[in-house]
Scaffold this active site. Structure first.
Site, PDB file in Angstrom:
ATOM      1  N   GLU A  60       0.818  -1.223   0.000  1.00 34.33           N
ATOM      2  CA  GLU A  60       0.000   0.000   0.000  1.00 34.33           C
ATOM      3  C   GLU A  60       0.847   1.266   0.000  1.00 34.33           C
ATOM      4  O   GLU A  60       1.267   1.733   1.061  1.00 34.33           O
ATOM      5  CB  GLU A  60      -0.939   0.011   1.216  1.00 34.33           C
ATOM      6  CG  GLU A  60      -1.825   1.255   1.251  1.00 34.33           C
ATOM      7  CD  GLU A  60      -2.789   1.316   2.430  1.00 34.33           C
ATOM      8  OE1 GLU A  60      -2.773   0.404   3.282  1.00 34.33           O
ATOM      9  OE2 GLU A  60      -3.552   2.286   2.505  1.00 34.33           O
ATOM     10  N   LYS A  77      -2.383  -1.925  -3.268  1.00 32.71           N
ATOM     11  CA  LYS A  77      -3.434  -1.050  -2.721  1.00 32.71           C
ATOM     12  C   LYS A  77      -2.999   0.394  -2.907  1.00 32.71           C
ATOM     13  O   LYS A  77      -2.405   0.991  -2.009  1.00 32.71           O
ATOM     14  CB  LYS A  77      -3.663  -1.390  -1.240  1.00 32.71           C
ATOM     15  CG  LYS A  77      -4.677  -0.480  -0.544  1.00 32.71           C
ATOM     16  CD  LYS A  77      -5.146  -1.063   0.777  1.00 32.71           C
ATOM     17  CE  LYS A  77      -6.015  -0.069   1.533  1.00 32.71           C
ATOM     18  NZ  LYS A  77      -6.739  -0.683   2.650  1.00 32.71           N
TER      19      LYS A  77
HETATM   20  P1  13P Z   1      -9.190   4.432   3.870  1.00 33.88           P
HETATM   21  O1  13P Z   1     -10.006   3.740   2.796  1.00 33.88           O
HETATM   22  O2  13P Z   1     -10.017   5.065   4.953  1.00 33.88           O
HETATM   23  O3  13P Z   1      -8.160   5.346   3.272  1.00 33.88           O
HETATM   24  O4  13P Z   1      -8.390   3.302   4.637  1.00 33.88           O
HETATM   25  C1  13P Z   1      -7.775   2.322   3.917  1.00 33.88           C
HETATM   26  C2  13P Z   1      -6.581   1.841   4.631  1.00 33.88           C
HETATM   27  O5  13P Z   1      -6.433   0.652   4.849  1.00 33.88           O
HETATM   28  C3  13P Z   1      -5.558   2.806   5.041  1.00 33.88           C
HETATM   29  O6  13P Z   1      -4.377   2.132   5.357  1.00 33.88           O
END
Ligand code: 13P
Length: 333
Positions: free
Chosen positions: A179, A221
């Site tokens: 991510e 992500k």
């Molecule tokens: P949000 O969709 O609220 O941005 O959160 C996703 C997430 O896992 C952040 O690390």
């Protein structure tokens, strides 16, 4: 089955069939802040009750393939005494675990952060796997400031951390969610978001390649390519969707198992609309689905506060958002 066959299968399950992930892995301090803002008390028990309400939403597995948990929840049990990873598995939902220890100020560059948590990661991941985790998450954070940020140093340090984490997870038999979040904070244009997101993704995949991470055994992500929250002329949903897909096509190899987007502070319906438009693009090389935190939970949390722990009402809100994102992931409004 070898680890790699198992991880391929898990990664596919996470993103296929227009199902997505519920990111319920807010750390206890972050969830406490969200509870405080609505006047809810945050205790070990109250956080468990909130999560249990979410996970027991009728029909959740129709829309949700996996839930990302924070360590506290991962080790908690449902009121009937079943540990949450096993509770989710019994519903046909994969249990995942956030394993980074947070984005910390970068030495010499206090305006930027590097995500920590590599020390001792292999045995931690092995323990989570033995307790039922099939995937993990690590979030790196990149901040945009017109002309000055991000620095190349911050992008590279974060990309390196993501790749080291991903390799450790795969060595221990767990699918990594990689991510890299480019924040929406600020008033930058969508073009600037496109440039920065492109550089970040290119750097991340270069590091993943160096560490020999198997791309068909991971899920990306990313954040969307989107105008800063405070920008004067915010781009339309079509521009956000088209530029995001263009950016991913340019920098995300087709062998990646799938893309599961974060919502990053967008309004919940906005995040759903962006996902729907992206999924109308022709011949995408990977599934694009959702891994939303706030965009799935915000309405439910507000209801939890205003209707004083009314389980059915809050579950109705989560079901509504999860079903809408499930439809959007198949390109429908
Ligand atoms: P949000 O969709 O609220 O941005 O959160 C996703 C997430 O896992 C952040 O690390």
């Amino acid at each position: 089955m070898s680890y790699s066959d198992e991880m391929k299968s898990v990664a596919k399950t996470m993103v296929e069939g227009s199902r997505g992930l519920l990111a319920a892995d807010e750390s206890s301090p972050t969830l406490t802040k969200r509870f405080d803002a609505l006047g809810l008390e945050s205790t070990y028990e109250s956080r468990r009750n909130w999560r249990q309400m979410l996970f027991s939403t009728p029909g959740l597995a129709t829309w949700i393939s996996g839930v990302i948990l924070f360590d506290e929840t991962f080790r908690q049990e449902s009121t009937s005494g079943v540990p949450f990873p096993q509770y989710l598995a019994s519903l046909g939902i994969l249990a995942g675990i956030k394993v980074d220890t947070g984005a910390k100020p970068m030495a010499g560059r206090p305006a930027e952060t590097v995500t920590e948590g590599l020390d001792g990661l292999a045995p931690r991941v092995a323990e989570y796997r033995s307790l039922g985790a099939t995937f993990a998450k690590w979030r790196a954070v990149i901040k945009i400031e017109e002309k000055t940020l991000p620095s190349r140093a911050a992008i590279l340090a974060n990309a390196h951390g993501l790749a080291r984490y991903a390799k450790i997870c795969q060595s221990e038999g767990i699918v990594p969610i990689v991510e890299p979040e480019v924040l929406m904070d600020g008033n930058h244009s969508i073009e600037r978001s496109f440039t920065v997101t492109s550089e970040v993704l290119q750097s991340v995949f270069s590091e993943l390649w160096l560490q020999e991470v198997a791309l068909d055994q991971m899920v990306l992500k990313p954040s969307m390519v989107i105008s800063g929250k405070g920008a004067s002329n915010r781009a339309s949903r079509e521009e956000v969707a088209n530029l995001s897909v263009e950016c991913y096509r340019n920098h995300v190899p087709g062998s990646v198992a799938g893309i599961a987007l974060l919502s990053g502070g967008q309004r919940d319906r906005e995040a759903t609309e962006h996902l729907a438009v992206m999924n109308r693009a022709k011949a995408l090389p990977w599934p694009i689905t959702f891994s939303y935190g706030r965009a799935l939970q915000d309405a439910a949390l507000e209801s939890w506060a205003t209707k004083k722990y009314d389980v059915e009402a809050a579950q109705g809100h989560l079901a509504e958002r999860a079903a809408a994102n499930h439809r959007a992931a198949s390109g429908q409004d």
